[in-house]
Design a protein around this motif. Sequence first.
Motif, mmCIF file in Angstrom:
data_model
loop_
_atom_site.group_PDB
_atom_site.id
_atom_site.type_symbol
_atom_site.label_atom_id
_atom_site.label_comp_id
_atom_site.label_asym_id
_atom_site.label_seq_id
_atom_site.Cartn_x
_atom_site.Cartn_y
_atom_site.Cartn_z
ATOM 1 N N CYS A 172 -113.454 78.234 -11.392
ATOM 2 C CA CYS A 172 -114.216 78.470 -10.087
ATOM 3 C C CYS A 172 -113.097 77.825 -9.042
ATOM 4 O O CYS A 172 -112.087 77.588 -9.177
ATOM 5 C CB CYS A 172 -115.130 77.358 -10.175
ATOM 6 S SG CYS A 172 -116.450 77.569 -11.734
ATOM 7 N N GLU A 173 -113.931 78.138 -7.878
ATOM 8 C CA GLU A 173 -112.982 77.978 -6.603
ATOM 9 C C GLU A 173 -112.368 76.510 -6.714
ATOM 10 O O GLU A 173 -113.129 75.381 -6.776
ATOM 11 C CB GLU A 173 -113.958 77.942 -5.633
ATOM 12 C CG GLU A 173 -113.314 77.889 -4.043
ATOM 13 C CD GLU A 173 -114.543 78.404 -2.838
ATOM 14 O OE1 GLU A 173 -114.141 77.608 -1.738
ATOM 15 O OE2 GLU A 173 -115.002 79.187 -3.311
ATOM 16 N N GLY A 174 -111.078 76.341 -6.205
ATOM 17 C CA GLY A 174 -110.369 75.102 -6.463
ATOM 18 C C GLY A 174 -109.915 74.675 -7.628
ATOM 19 O O GLY A 174 -109.056 73.715 -7.775
ATOM 20 N N ASP A 175 -110.236 75.661 -8.669
ATOM 21 C CA ASP A 175 -109.655 75.357 -10.099
ATOM 22 C C ASP A 175 -108.334 75.807 -10.233
ATOM 23 O O ASP A 175 -107.833 76.642 -9.375
ATOM 24 C CB ASP A 175 -110.342 75.884 -11.269
ATOM 25 C CG ASP A 175 -111.734 74.867 -11.508
ATOM 26 O OD1 ASP A 175 -111.708 74.005 -10.800
ATOM 27 O OD2 ASP A 175 -112.714 75.632 -12.209
ATOM 28 N N LEU A 176 -107.379 75.407 -11.353
ATOM 29 C CA LEU A 176 -106.039 75.941 -11.438
ATOM 30 C C LEU A 176 -105.892 76.101 -13.078
ATOM 31 O O LEU A 176 -106.592 75.470 -13.790
ATOM 32 C CB LEU A 176 -104.928 75.008 -11.087
ATOM 33 C CG LEU A 176 -103.650 75.368 -11.415
ATOM 34 C CD1 LEU A 176 -102.800 74.892 -10.225
ATOM 35 C CD2 LEU A 176 -103.016 74.524 -12.886
ATOM 36 N N LEU A 177 -105.154 77.379 -13.224
ATOM 37 C CA LEU A 177 -104.963 77.723 -14.777
ATOM 38 C C LEU A 177 -103.203 77.992 -14.922
ATOM 39 O O LEU A 177 -102.780 78.828 -14.122
ATOM 40 C CB LEU A 177 -105.897 79.234 -15.092
ATOM 41 C CG LEU A 177 -105.474 79.585 -16.469
ATOM 42 C CD1 LEU A 177 -105.619 78.566 -17.606
ATOM 43 C CD2 LEU A 177 -106.201 80.981 -16.498
ATOM 44 N N TYR A 178 -102.896 77.180 -15.786
ATOM 45 C CA TYR A 178 -101.420 77.663 -15.931
ATOM 46 C C TYR A 178 -101.264 78.508 -17.239
ATOM 47 O O TYR A 178 -101.884 77.934 -18.348
ATOM 48 C CB TYR A 178 -100.530 76.392 -16.226
ATOM 49 C CG TYR A 178 -99.317 76.719 -16.913
ATOM 50 C CD1 TYR A 178 -98.382 77.498 -16.101
ATOM 51 C CD2 TYR A 178 -98.865 76.239 -18.213
ATOM 52 C CE1 TYR A 178 -97.075 77.475 -16.713
ATOM 53 C CE2 TYR A 178 -97.918 76.449 -18.838
ATOM 54 C CZ TYR A 178 -96.884 76.962 -18.245
ATOM 55 O OH TYR A 178 -95.851 77.062 -18.688
#
Length: 371
Positions: A172-178
């Motif tokens: 979702c908006e504002g999230d991060l995935l590495y």
Amino acid sequence: MMIDERDGADVTPATDWLLGPVSREEFLRDHRGRRHLLLRRRSPGHYRELFSLARFDELLSGSGLHAGAVRVVRDGRADGGAAGLEDLYARYRDGSTLIMPSVHDRWPPLRELCRRLAGEFSAECRVNAYLTPPRARGFDVHRDSHDVFVLQVAGSKRWRIHQDARQEFDLCEGDLLYLPRGLPHEAASAHGTSLHLSVGVHPLTWADVLLAGCEAAVADDPAFQEPLPFGFARTTGGRAATRERVRELTARLGAVLTPDRLADDAVDMALLAEGDRLGGHLLDLAGLAGLDAGTAVRRRPGLRWETRRDAGTLVLPFHGKRLSLPARHEAAFLRMADGEPFTAAGLPGEDGLALVRRLVEEGFLTLAASG
């Protein structure tokens, strides 16, 4: 002696901002190169100052469609080149994902993020922007050859990753995935528009350093440019002579490619990955004609550099090149390098003006008035 100067600026490490609340130590220990990391921030405006849907729209509509400016994909297939802006919008309306590669080259906040991350990772960093319409998919399941940080700027996207077992979740908006390199993944939008940034970290490898060292060494030595013996592949004696010469040349190469040289090469390559800091250099070159012993100059702000001693010479690597200065200029150089404005007249030793002019011309110094 090594000097790594950042003007004394108190700047929060980019990795702290990117990964918070996860610490850099935790990321390096538990995730980098090993496992994915999902950060749910519940902060829709987290990336607002970095990039936005409005900024994507501005870059798309205002900069023209030169070759490579925008890529188009749909359901895992490239959608060909767009005939014009309206054609691009039509394909987007019809379900295609628009990709803006190397968007950091076109938007300063992203360029600065790449520079800071490159300094911390000692690796080149690039950013692509992906705009996907509702209920659409860009790529099929695929693997990247480098680590990726996915920053969800607007909307949301459903991700599927295949690590141990398949996992599925919404970003979702504002999230991060590495995503560590090699991890299979795919993504699709849901009921709304999705915009995310893909920050790719392209590290140096041992192969990069060794190959670059070998290429430089053989280019500098005429012995490596000699042809092999005439007809060597057809006679026993020719093959024996070839083996002997290979032994000689590999020994010669090993004598040149010392650990110190290769380590210095690796550092230079990492510094180059951070990009240049040459804003205002044309103004400096135009002002060289009027530069005299009383002209105020200073080290270029934000420049990454080192000094090394080599056989009585001061070696200065920066901007992908190495300048050699006579060792007698070391005291003057250290005065220049402290970041404060100065004049050639105030430098210790002789030939101060000639030294200043050379370093302005090379981009290490800048006129204080233009800096």
